[in-house]
Design a protein around this motif. Structure first.
Motif, mmCIF file in Angstrom:
data_model
loop_
_atom_site.group_PDB
_atom_site.id
_atom_site.type_symbol
_atom_site.label_atom_id
_atom_site.label_comp_id
_atom_site.label_asym_id
_atom_site.label_seq_id
_atom_site.Cartn_x
_atom_site.Cartn_y
_atom_site.Cartn_z
ATOM 1 N N SER A 101 4.442 17.439 49.510
ATOM 2 C CA SER A 101 3.069 16.936 49.425
ATOM 3 C C SER A 101 2.947 15.639 50.231
ATOM 4 O O SER A 101 3.933 15.128 50.762
ATOM 5 C CB SER A 101 2.691 16.664 47.977
ATOM 6 N N ASN A 102 1.715 15.161 50.302
ATOM 7 C CA ASN A 102 1.450 13.910 51.011
ATOM 8 C C ASN A 102 1.427 12.711 50.063
ATOM 9 O O ASN A 102 0.894 11.656 50.408
ATOM 10 C CB ASN A 102 0.117 13.991 51.767
ATOM 11 N N TYR A 103 1.982 12.861 48.867
ATOM 12 C CA TYR A 103 1.974 11.765 47.897
ATOM 13 C C TYR A 103 2.492 10.474 48.544
ATOM 14 O O TYR A 103 3.460 10.504 49.306
ATOM 15 C CB TYR A 103 2.840 12.161 46.697
ATOM 16 N N ASN A 104 1.843 9.392 48.236
ATOM 17 C CA ASN A 104 2.116 8.070 48.830
ATOM 18 C C ASN A 104 1.693 8.022 50.302
ATOM 19 O O ASN A 104 2.169 7.197 51.076
ATOM 20 C CB ASN A 104 3.586 7.659 48.699
ATOM 21 N N THR A 105 0.789 8.951 50.686
ATOM 22 C CA THR A 105 0.347 9.064 52.086
ATOM 23 C C THR A 105 1.536 9.107 53.039
ATOM 24 O O THR A 105 1.627 8.381 54.018
ATOM 25 C CB THR A 105 -0.665 7.954 52.455
ATOM 26 N N ARG A 106 2.446 10.012 52.683
ATOM 27 C CA ARG A 106 3.608 10.245 53.547
ATOM 28 C C ARG A 106 3.395 11.546 54.319
ATOM 29 O O ARG A 106 3.144 12.589 53.720
ATOM 30 C CB ARG A 106 4.885 10.331 52.705
ATOM 31 N N PRO A 107 3.471 11.497 55.621
ATOM 32 C CA PRO A 107 3.322 12.725 56.425
ATOM 33 C C PRO A 107 4.419 13.729 56.059
ATOM 34 O O PRO A 107 5.533 13.341 55.731
ATOM 35 C CB PRO A 107 3.506 12.231 57.864
ATOM 36 N N MET A 108 4.088 15.008 56.113
ATOM 37 C CA MET A 108 5.082 16.038 55.802
ATOM 38 C C MET A 108 6.113 16.114 56.920
ATOM 39 O O MET A 108 5.789 15.938 58.101
ATOM 40 C CB MET A 108 4.394 17.379 55.676
ATOM 41 N N PRO A 109 7.364 16.385 56.544
ATOM 42 C CA PRO A 109 8.437 16.424 57.543
ATOM 43 C C PRO A 109 8.256 17.556 58.557
ATOM 44 O O PRO A 109 7.515 18.500 58.325
ATOM 45 C CB PRO A 109 9.693 16.662 56.715
ATOM 46 N N ALA A 110 8.959 17.428 59.670
ATOM 47 C CA ALA A 110 9.006 18.512 60.652
ATOM 48 C C ALA A 110 9.981 19.579 60.156
ATOM 49 O O ALA A 110 10.829 19.316 59.304
ATOM 50 C CB ALA A 110 9.451 17.978 62.000
ATOM 51 N N GLU A 111 9.844 20.784 60.707
ATOM 52 C CA GLU A 111 10.756 21.886 60.383
ATOM 53 C C GLU A 111 11.306 22.473 61.677
ATOM 54 O O GLU A 111 10.565 22.651 62.658
ATOM 55 C CB GLU A 111 10.026 22.999 59.615
ATOM 56 N N ILE A 112 12.607 22.785 61.633
ATOM 57 C CA ILE A 112 13.302 23.302 62.821
ATOM 58 C C ILE A 112 14.023 24.594 62.466
ATOM 59 O O ILE A 112 14.623 24.691 61.391
ATOM 60 C CB ILE A 112 14.296 22.235 63.332
ATOM 61 N N LEU A 113 13.942 25.557 63.352
ATOM 62 C CA LEU A 113 14.700 26.802 63.164
ATOM 63 C C LEU A 113 15.803 26.837 64.213
ATOM 64 O O LEU A 113 15.537 26.732 65.417
ATOM 65 C CB LEU A 113 13.797 28.027 63.309
ATOM 66 N N VAL A 114 17.035 26.972 63.723
ATOM 67 C CA VAL A 114 18.192 27.013 64.613
ATOM 68 C C VAL A 114 18.649 28.453 64.770
ATOM 69 O O VAL A 114 18.699 29.222 63.809
ATOM 70 C CB VAL A 114 19.344 26.158 64.031
ATOM 71 N N GLU A 115 18.950 28.783 66.025
ATOM 72 C CA GLU A 115 19.558 30.089 66.309
ATOM 73 C C GLU A 115 20.694 29.807 67.276
ATOM 74 O O GLU A 115 20.462 29.511 68.450
ATOM 75 C CB GLU A 115 18.507 31.020 66.935
ATOM 76 N N GLY A 116 21.916 29.838 66.778
ATOM 77 C CA GLY A 116 23.069 29.495 67.617
ATOM 78 C C GLY A 116 22.999 28.046 68.052
ATOM 79 O O GLY A 116 22.932 27.130 67.223
ATOM 80 N N SER A 117 22.948 27.825 69.352
ATOM 81 C CA SER A 117 22.870 26.443 69.847
ATOM 82 C C SER A 117 21.439 26.070 70.227
ATOM 83 O O SER A 117 21.199 25.021 70.820
ATOM 84 C CB SER A 117 23.806 26.276 71.046
#
Ligand SMILES: *Cc1c(COP(=O)(O)O)cnc(C)c1O
Length: 429
Positions: A393-409
């Protein structure tokens, strides 16, 4: 099973170095392993191979479009709990005809949308809901495929907040009422097509016994409904527990094995216990795993900001909080936490790992033996792929984290970090 391991004393996801990702993309950062998700799907698919089956991944565990797309390409269906999740599945290339729609409070808009998209089945949780779906379908001139969720009154022996199959839980219709409900619906609801029966007794089950008890109890009911209403499927729900205390198979240090009594449920035990009971039904069997598919496929990377040594405790204050990962405080969830750079010595200290949120419940771990880490060091919170980002959530007006999908390298940003402009979007002073 997961594809996280130390290589040259640095934690990797598949062939990708995690500290490099953290430095490049910032923290908090969710990283998912595509290979792990794929392997989980394929192993479950194999375990259920003796059955005519469909895996309907429970989208609420991790609904990132890249995760959904991965599962859609493997041939998976989806178990959704909102119109929003159906929208995501379609955006990710998933097939609505492989979607089941669960949840106790479906709205008119959601029912209409799902009917228009042609989902496989509504899993209804009350007679009132069945009658409402009948009404909405009639107005649209459609027939609605429905199943009923049975509450088998079985104790899943899991955390109270994720137990769903007891009579006192809000989910499903009481076992004893099911036959009467099917009879009434068949007589009085001309716009419904009865397709199956569904159950889901809870989440993070680490023992096979509750599954066996539920299947044993419900199979005779399924046989009776099949005889009377010619249903085509029985859904056994999700709930397969994962091991939150995994080895990273390298080096002598096993300090993360804090709680060795945790015995995970293996797929083999699960399949051997239930497949023989389900096979004679001659029905399509649906399975709705969420956590099993993605839990151990994701980590949350965070950076240590400060250390504070109090009179009672030592706190490591990190840049990820309960708004990023709420499981520790909401479910007393235990997540293994490891440094991205493997420590040279086996020295440990007992610490609380806490976030920046203004809540005493904002912690990722309490009284945890961790190797010494200082401000600037990076940590990985393991097994954070399920009920992690989706509950952020954005509680404390914190931006939501980024998400990364890894496939091998290869590492792909599959959701960019929110900006403050994103967080405030739609608000007016
Ligand atoms: C949440 C949910 C699931 C998935 O549960 P997991 O424990 O993550 O496997 C499956 N079916 C229904 C109806 C659910 O609500």
């Amino acid at each position: 099973m997961h594809l996280f391991h130390y290589q040259n004393a640095r934690l990797h996801c598949e062939a990708t170095d995690l500290q490099t990702l953290a430095e490049k993309h910032g923290t908090p950062l969710y990283v998912y392993s595509k290979g792990t998700i794929t392997s989980h799907f394929q192993r479950l698919d194999e375990a259920l191979a003796p059955l005519n089956h469909l895996i309907c991944y429970a989208v609420k565990a991790n609904s990132n479009l890249a995760v959904l797309s991965t599962i859609a390409k493997l041939g998976g269906g989806f178990d959704i709990v909102s119109g929003g999740e159906l929208f995501r599945v379609i955006k990710a290339g998933g097939d609505p005809a492989k979607c089941t729609f669960a949840g106790v409070g479906k709205t008119r808009a959601e029912i209409e949308y799902a009917l228009q998209q042609g989902i496989y089945c509504f899993n209804a949780e009350s007679e009132a809901e069945l009658r409402y779906i009948n009404l909405v379908a009639g107005e649209l001139g459609k027939k609605a495929p429905v199943a009923v969720r049975v509450n088998p009154n079985v104790d899943a022996k899991t955390h109270a907040k994720i137990t769903t199959g007891k009579s006192e839980n809000k989910f499903g219709i009481d076992f004893d009422q099911i036959l009467d409900v099917y009879d009434r619906v068949a007589r009085e609801c001309p716009n419904l097509v009865i397709k199956g029966l569904q159950m889901h007794i809870g989440s993070q089950l680490t023992n096979v016994d509750p599954f066996v008890e539920a299947v044993r109890k419900v199979v005779p009911l399924v046989e009776q409904i099949k005889a009377e209403h010619r249903i085509e499927f029985f859904s056994i729900g999700g709930g397969i527990g994962i091991n939150y205390r995994q080895s990273l198979d390298s080096g002598p240090a096993t300090w993360w094995e804090e709680n060795p009594e945790a015995h995970p449920l293996t797929l083999k035990t699960y399949a051997e216990a239930i497949v023989p009971q389900l096979q004679p039904l001659g029905l399509r069997i649906l399975c709705e795993p969420g956590r099993f598919m993605v839990g151990n496929a994701g980590v949350l990377l965070t950076q240590v900001l400060y250390e504070k040594r109090g009179s009672a405790k030592t706190f490591k204050i990190v840049d990820a909080g309960m708004n990023d990962l709420i499981r520790p405080t909401l479910y007393e969830g235990w997540h293994q936490i490891v440094p991205l750079k493997q420590p040279a010595s086996a020295a440990l200290e007992k610490v609380d790992v806490v976030g920046p949120i203004c809540e005493s419940g904002d912690f990722l771990a309490q009284n945890r033996d961790l190797p010494p880490v200082a401000g600037g060091d990076y940590l990985a919170v393991l097994s954070a792929g399920a009920y992690g980002f989706t509950m952020a959530s954005n509680y404390n007006t914190r931006p939501m984290p980024a998400e990364i999908l890894v496939e091998g390298s290869t590492a792909r940003v599959v959701r960019g970090r929110q900006t403050l402009e994103d967080v405030l979007k739609g608000e007016t002073p």
